[in-house]
Design a protein around this motif. Structure first.
Motif, mmCIF file in Angstrom:
data_model
loop_
_atom_site.group_PDB
_atom_site.id
_atom_site.type_symbol
_atom_site.label_atom_id
_atom_site.label_comp_id
_atom_site.label_asym_id
_atom_site.label_seq_id
_atom_site.Cartn_x
_atom_site.Cartn_y
_atom_site.Cartn_z
ATOM 1 N N THR A 95 38.561 39.696 35.901
ATOM 2 C CA THR A 95 38.305 40.425 37.145
ATOM 3 C C THR A 95 39.522 40.359 38.072
ATOM 4 O OG1 THR A 95 37.232 38.441 38.015
ATOM 5 C CG2 THR A 95 35.806 40.131 37.067
ATOM 6 N N GLU A 99 41.469 43.536 39.507
ATOM 7 C CA GLU A 99 41.600 43.700 40.955
ATOM 8 C C GLU A 99 43.050 43.926 41.357
ATOM 9 O OE1 GLU A 99 40.918 41.124 45.084
ATOM 10 O OE2 GLU A 99 40.329 40.286 43.148
ATOM 11 N N MET A 128 37.237 49.815 36.025
ATOM 12 C CA MET A 128 37.574 49.464 37.412
ATOM 13 C C MET A 128 38.917 50.070 37.801
ATOM 14 S SD MET A 128 38.423 45.691 38.998
ATOM 15 C CE MET A 128 36.930 44.921 38.409
ATOM 16 N N ILE A 147 29.893 48.279 33.435
ATOM 17 C CA ILE A 147 30.162 47.729 34.766
ATOM 18 C C ILE A 147 29.427 46.405 34.901
ATOM 19 C CG2 ILE A 147 29.939 48.119 37.251
ATOM 20 C CD1 ILE A 147 29.919 51.146 36.597
ATOM 21 N N PHE A 204 32.208 44.392 42.512
ATOM 22 C CA PHE A 204 32.546 45.434 41.549
ATOM 23 C C PHE A 204 31.750 46.707 41.862
ATOM 24 C CE2 PHE A 204 33.364 46.047 36.675
ATOM 25 C CZ PHE A 204 33.890 47.299 36.924
ATOM 26 N N SER A 314 35.490 40.764 33.221
ATOM 27 C CA SER A 314 34.804 42.038 33.183
ATOM 28 C C SER A 314 35.298 42.695 31.913
ATOM 29 C CB SER A 314 35.141 42.885 34.409
ATOM 30 O OG SER A 314 34.422 44.094 34.385
#
Length: 325
Positions: A95, A99, A128, A147, A204, A314
């Protein structure tokens, strides 16, 4: 046969001349390779390339990638780049890695039109990153979605009992270093991890709500870990159009980018002397010098970097093993 002194001197002069021209030829060849690399790479190596559309491939498992972040920053600053195509083919990753790349793509998109073109897969952190662009194009059979967030770790306590291994530990508080693969997870540790997972999951979902034409209720319904084909993703508003790079460029054209501009892939810069050579040419030079032809890209293609992932994930269909710390 007697060799005269002047003949010996002439031969030595000839050898020196041959050595000089051999060295000069090698230097000229290297300069030619360097010049061709700069011409092909344009702004990626600080050159003055003509206006073009930059293409960036995001493939494999996603981690915090300093080189990719720096490359996107150079693209953002380049006056020659008029639009950007992110070519995504990834099952996701950490993640934190997703990000970091998401944030950098948003910085680029604030100054230039950016479109995502999904290949085989854009799942989890891969999706993402796709949402950071202003338009997502996917193939009809692409896999999109998944997701969610997870953390996996093994329970080796049964194996330790069979082997007669006992764990001894002294720690400052019950939740320190929990969960542990060396003993069953306590209810308190499981609750702590779940709270952490759900907080990242909520974050998320917030990104998708912010970037897609969907309500929070609609995103939450889709964010149960499900994956979708490109056709299904279009119906669910997870992507904007079906197609490939041609359709991605058509969208850039709708934003004022000349569709006839050349598409140039901005590739990762290589460390050391091999940065100015193509992969195959670098290998050839290595063989000529008697050096091994190690290629880290092969390890990535085999998925070896997944073994070393750390933190919340993720990721669609991770391998079994220890994921998190």
């Amino acid at each position: 046969m007697t060799i005269r002194a002047d003949e010996v001197i002439d031969r030595r002069r000839l050898r020196r001349r041959l050595s000089f021209w051999r060295a000069a030829t090698l230097v000229l060849a290297l300069l030619a390779i360097f010049g061709a690399s700069v011409w092909l790479a344009g702004d990626e190596f600080g050159g003055t390339a003509a206006n073009h559309i930059a293409k960036v491939k995001i493939e494999g498992t996603i981690t915090e990638d300093d080189e990719l972040i720096a490359r996107l920053e150079r693209i953002r600053k380049s006056s020659a780049v008029k639009g950007v195509v992110l070519s995504i083919d990834s099952p996701g990753g950490t993640t934190a890695g997703g990000e970091a790349i998401f944030d950098e793509v948003r910085r680029v998109a604030a100054e230039k039109p950016v479109v995502a073109q999904v290949g085989t897969l854009a799942a989890s952190a891969g999706y993402m990153i796709a949402t950071a662009t202003d338009h997502i194009v996917a193939r009809q059979s692409s896999i999109v979605g998944s997701i969610g967030v997870l953390l996996q770790y093994p329970d080796l306590s049964g194996l330790m009992d069979k082997l007669g291994i006992k764990l001894e530990e002294v720690k400052s508080s019950p939740l320190k270093a929990e969960p542990s693969p060396f003993k069953p997870t306590s209810d308190e540790a499981r609750a702590m991890v779940r709270n952490m997972i759900m907080d990242s999951y909520d974050w998320f979902i917030g990104l998708v709500v912010e970037r897609r034409p969907l309500t929070r209720a609609e995103v939450t319904k889709l964010a149960d870990g499900s994956i979708f084909t490109g056709r299904q993703a279009l119906g669910n508003k997870l992507v904007d159009a079906l197609g490939g790079e041609r359709e991605a460029i058509d969208w850039l054209a709708s934003k004022g980018v000349d569709p006839d501009l050349r598409v140039i892939e901005w590739k990762p810069q290589r460390s050391g002397s091999s940065w100015l050579l193509s992969n195959s040419l670098a290998k050839a030079v290595a063989r000529w010098l008697g050096l091994p032809e190690y290629d880290a890209g092969l390890i990535r293609e085999l998925g070896g970097e997944r073994i070393f992932l750390d933190g919340l994930l993720s990721l669609w269909h991770p391998d079994n093993g220890l994921w998190g710390n």
